[in-house]
Scaffold this motif. Structure first.
Motif, mmCIF file in Angstrom:
data_model
loop_
_atom_site.group_PDB
_atom_site.id
_atom_site.type_symbol
_atom_site.label_atom_id
_atom_site.label_comp_id
_atom_site.label_asym_id
_atom_site.label_seq_id
_atom_site.Cartn_x
_atom_site.Cartn_y
_atom_site.Cartn_z
ATOM 1 N N PHE B 8 0.831 -1.203 0.000
ATOM 2 C CA PHE B 8 0.000 0.000 0.000
ATOM 3 C C PHE B 8 0.865 1.252 0.000
ATOM 4 C CE2 PHE B 8 -1.960 3.441 2.370
ATOM 5 C CZ PHE B 8 -3.122 3.633 1.649
ATOM 6 N N GLY B 9 1.945 1.242 0.808
ATOM 7 C CA GLY B 9 2.810 2.417 0.875
ATOM 8 C C GLY B 9 3.479 2.708 -0.451
ATOM 9 N N PHE B 10 4.003 1.654 -1.123
ATOM 10 C CA PHE B 10 4.641 1.863 -2.437
ATOM 11 C C PHE B 10 3.629 2.393 -3.451
ATOM 12 C CE2 PHE B 10 8.028 -1.266 -1.157
ATOM 13 C CZ PHE B 10 9.055 -0.358 -1.239
ATOM 14 N N LEU B 11 2.395 1.839 -3.405
ATOM 15 C CA LEU B 11 1.354 2.278 -4.337
ATOM 16 C C LEU B 11 1.013 3.752 -4.097
ATOM 17 C CD1 LEU B 11 -0.193 0.621 -6.466
ATOM 18 C CD2 LEU B 11 -2.114 0.606 -4.884
ATOM 19 N N ALA B 12 0.821 4.116 -2.805
ATOM 20 C CA ALA B 12 0.460 5.496 -2.487
ATOM 21 C C ALA B 12 1.560 6.456 -2.904
ATOM 22 C CB ALA B 12 0.189 5.616 -0.981
ATOM 23 N N LEU B 13 2.836 6.078 -2.644
ATOM 24 C CA LEU B 13 3.928 6.995 -2.980
ATOM 25 C C LEU B 13 4.120 7.084 -4.492
ATOM 26 C CD1 LEU B 13 6.442 6.192 -0.164
ATOM 27 C CD2 LEU B 13 5.241 8.298 -0.546
ATOM 28 N N GLY B 14 3.897 5.968 -5.212
ATOM 29 C CA GLY B 14 3.994 6.032 -6.667
ATOM 30 C C GLY B 14 2.930 6.923 -7.268
ATOM 31 N N LEU B 15 1.703 6.798 -6.733
ATOM 32 C CA LEU B 15 0.620 7.666 -7.197
ATOM 33 C C LEU B 15 0.925 9.129 -6.864
ATOM 34 C CD1 LEU B 15 -2.043 7.207 -8.604
ATOM 35 C CD2 LEU B 15 -3.149 7.077 -6.384
ATOM 36 N N ALA B 16 1.477 9.357 -5.655
ATOM 37 C CA ALA B 16 1.829 10.720 -5.264
ATOM 38 C C ALA B 16 2.892 11.285 -6.198
ATOM 39 C CB ALA B 16 2.339 10.725 -3.820
ATOM 40 N N LEU B 17 3.871 10.460 -6.608
ATOM 41 C CA LEU B 17 4.898 10.928 -7.542
ATOM 42 C C LEU B 17 4.282 11.274 -8.887
ATOM 43 C CD1 LEU B 17 8.011 8.715 -6.937
ATOM 44 C CD2 LEU B 17 7.858 11.169 -6.800
ATOM 45 N N ALA B 18 3.292 10.470 -9.337
ATOM 46 C CA ALA B 18 2.636 10.776 -10.612
ATOM 47 C C ALA B 18 1.901 12.109 -10.525
ATOM 48 C CB ALA B 18 1.668 9.647 -10.978
ATOM 49 N N LEU B 19 1.214 12.360 -9.389
ATOM 50 C CA LEU B 19 0.511 13.635 -9.215
ATOM 51 C C LEU B 19 1.496 14.795 -9.210
ATOM 52 C CD1 LEU B 19 -2.036 12.615 -6.435
ATOM 53 C CD2 LEU B 19 -2.521 13.020 -8.826
ATOM 54 N N ASN B 20 2.655 14.601 -8.532
ATOM 55 C CA ASN B 20 3.673 15.656 -8.526
ATOM 56 C C ASN B 20 4.195 15.918 -9.925
ATOM 57 O OD1 ASN B 20 3.454 15.707 -5.799
ATOM 58 N ND2 ASN B 20 5.223 14.412 -5.451
ATOM 59 N N LEU B 21 4.369 14.847 -10.690
ATOM 60 C CA LEU B 21 4.875 15.006 -12.059
ATOM 61 C C LEU B 21 3.878 15.790 -12.906
ATOM 62 C CD1 LEU B 21 7.273 14.161 -13.804
ATOM 63 C CD2 LEU B 21 5.947 12.218 -14.550
ATOM 64 N N TRP B 22 2.578 15.537 -12.674
ATOM 65 C CA TRP B 22 1.557 16.292 -13.404
ATOM 66 C C TRP B 22 1.680 17.776 -13.086
ATOM 67 C CZ3 TRP B 22 -2.677 19.345 -12.170
ATOM 68 C CH2 TRP B 22 -3.577 19.565 -13.213
ATOM 69 N N ARG B 23 1.845 18.102 -11.788
ATOM 70 C CA ARG B 23 1.976 19.512 -11.405
ATOM 71 C C ARG B 23 3.278 20.101 -11.951
ATOM 72 N NH1 ARG B 23 -1.077 23.264 -11.017
ATOM 73 N NH2 ARG B 23 -2.488 22.258 -9.544
ATOM 74 N N LEU B 24 4.335 19.280 -11.987
ATOM 75 C CA LEU B 24 5.629 19.769 -12.505
ATOM 76 C C LEU B 24 5.513 20.110 -13.986
ATOM 77 C CD1 LEU B 24 8.723 20.097 -12.035
ATOM 78 C CD2 LEU B 24 8.955 17.749 -12.720
ATOM 79 N N LEU B 25 4.782 19.292 -14.748
ATOM 80 C CA LEU B 25 4.681 19.543 -16.186
ATOM 81 C C LEU B 25 3.700 20.666 -16.480
ATOM 82 C CD1 LEU B 25 4.708 15.900 -17.531
ATOM 83 C CD2 LEU B 25 6.547 17.556 -17.560
ATOM 84 N N LYS B 26 2.624 20.801 -15.686
ATOM 85 C CA LYS B 26 1.572 21.754 -16.013
ATOM 86 C C LYS B 26 1.892 23.162 -15.528
ATOM 87 C CE LYS B 26 -3.408 22.253 -16.017
ATOM 88 N NZ LYS B 26 -3.599 23.411 -15.138
ATOM 89 N N GLY B 27 2.629 23.272 -14.447
ATOM 90 C CA GLY B 27 2.935 24.606 -13.905
ATOM 91 C C GLY B 27 1.792 25.121 -13.037
ATOM 92 N N PRO B 28 1.201 26.296 -13.288
ATOM 93 C CA PRO B 28 1.489 27.207 -14.388
ATOM 94 C C PRO B 28 2.689 28.117 -14.139
ATOM 95 C CG PRO B 28 -0.364 28.010 -13.118
ATOM 96 C CD PRO B 28 0.031 26.707 -12.519
ATOM 97 N N GLY B 29 3.116 28.302 -12.916
ATOM 98 C CA GLY B 29 4.219 29.214 -12.654
ATOM 99 C C GLY B 29 5.488 28.462 -12.320
ATOM 100 N N VAL B 30 6.612 29.182 -12.297
ATOM 101 C CA VAL B 30 7.879 28.526 -11.964
ATOM 102 C C VAL B 30 7.893 28.118 -10.498
ATOM 103 C CG1 VAL B 30 9.091 30.666 -11.473
ATOM 104 C CG2 VAL B 30 10.365 28.705 -12.218
ATOM 105 N N THR B 31 7.156 28.865 -9.632
ATOM 106 C CA THR B 31 7.104 28.495 -8.214
ATOM 107 C C THR B 31 6.379 27.166 -8.020
ATOM 108 O OG1 THR B 31 5.324 30.104 -8.175
ATOM 109 C CG2 THR B 31 7.346 30.702 -7.103
ATOM 110 N N ASP B 32 5.341 26.907 -8.854
ATOM 111 C CA ASP B 32 4.669 25.606 -8.767
ATOM 112 C C ASP B 32 5.634 24.482 -9.104
ATOM 113 O OD1 ASP B 32 1.736 26.255 -8.362
ATOM 114 O OD2 ASP B 32 2.285 27.563 -10.015
ATOM 115 N N ARG B 33 6.515 24.724 -10.066
ATOM 116 C CA ARG B 33 7.448 23.665 -10.460
ATOM 117 C C ARG B 33 8.472 23.420 -9.360
ATOM 118 N NH1 ARG B 33 6.457 26.090 -15.808
ATOM 119 N NH2 ARG B 33 5.207 24.498 -16.832
#
Lengths: 140, 89
Positions: B8-33
């Motif tokens: 469960f922990g690996f699954l939750a952290l992998g999903l969390a990394l995917a969500l972070n990657l979405w925010r990293l790619l979408k922005g919208p600002g440099v502070t979000d990245r």
């Protein structure tokens, strides 16, 4: 002191599940919340707490299940609990700086652009350092 | 029981990394990245800690501590560069 093994496994599993849930909730807040000042709450509080839970679970695992006393994990969690507010403060300062420069107008937040501290001053990120303080470019 | 919790922990952290990657790619600002990268470092530290439990060796915590330090220094360097136009003045 000896803890029965099923109880020890239950405690370790509970700490790991709680930590993973908090980390996931923090990252979900990073995606879900509308402006940067609100998005800062998720990673800085929920994710750091979740990692603290997982590190406590690791301490409990090595102590209760394997019988080895380790404190590395506490070192990591203390370091993270000290540095997370500092990095959040710096990111918020960058956000304020760019708001005042007009470079980040799209995510202002529900309270709008904050006013300067007093009428005749500005945020410290926009003012030159005062004389006699480090970085005033006079002494060196 | 610990195996299921680790899954469960690996699954939750992998999903969390995917969500972070979405925010990293979408922005919208440099502070979000910057914030997304900072959160990714914290989640990766979590994965290292869980891998240390799964592997049963206490030697992965030096990696976790190093990553915590390097991630903090990286965030501060990004922020200082955007604030002052320089990292070490």
């Amino acid at each position: 002191m000896s803890v029965p093994l099923p109880l020890a496994e239950f405690v370790v599993s509970l700490l790991i599940v709680i930590g993973g849930s908090f980390a996931l909730i923090g990252s979900w807040g990073l995606v879900r919340l509308p402006s940067l000042m609100e998005r800062l709450h998720g990673p800085t509080k929920a994710t750091t707490l979740g990692l603290g839970g997982m590190l406590l679970g690791s301490v409990a695992y090595f102590q209760l299940v394997r019988g080895e006393w380790t404190t590395h994990e506490l070192l990591v969690s203390v370091f993270l609990f000290v540095t997370a507010p500092i990095s959040a403060n710096l990111i918020a300062k960058v956000h304020l700086h760019r708001l005042r420069l007009g470079e980040a107008s799209e995510s202002v937040g529900p309270t709008g652009v904050p006013a300067p501290p007093t009428a005749d001053t500005d945020w410290a990120t926009h003012e030159a350092p005062h004389l006699g303080t480090p970085g005033d470019m006079v002494g060196d | 029981m610990i195996e299921y919790a680790l899954g469960f922990g690996f699954l939750a952290l992998g999903l969390a990394l995917a969500l972070n990657l979405w925010r990293l790619l979408k922005g919208p600002g440099v502070t979000d990245r910057i914030l997304a990268l900072d959160t990714m470092v914290i989640n990766i530290i979590g994965i290292i800690v869980l891998a240390g439990i799964a592997g049963g060796s206490g030697s992965s915590f030096e990696a976790a501590l190093l990553l915590a330090m390097v991630g903090f220094v990286g965030t501060v360097a990004y922020a200082k560069f955007l604030l002052r136009g320089d990292i070490i003045e």
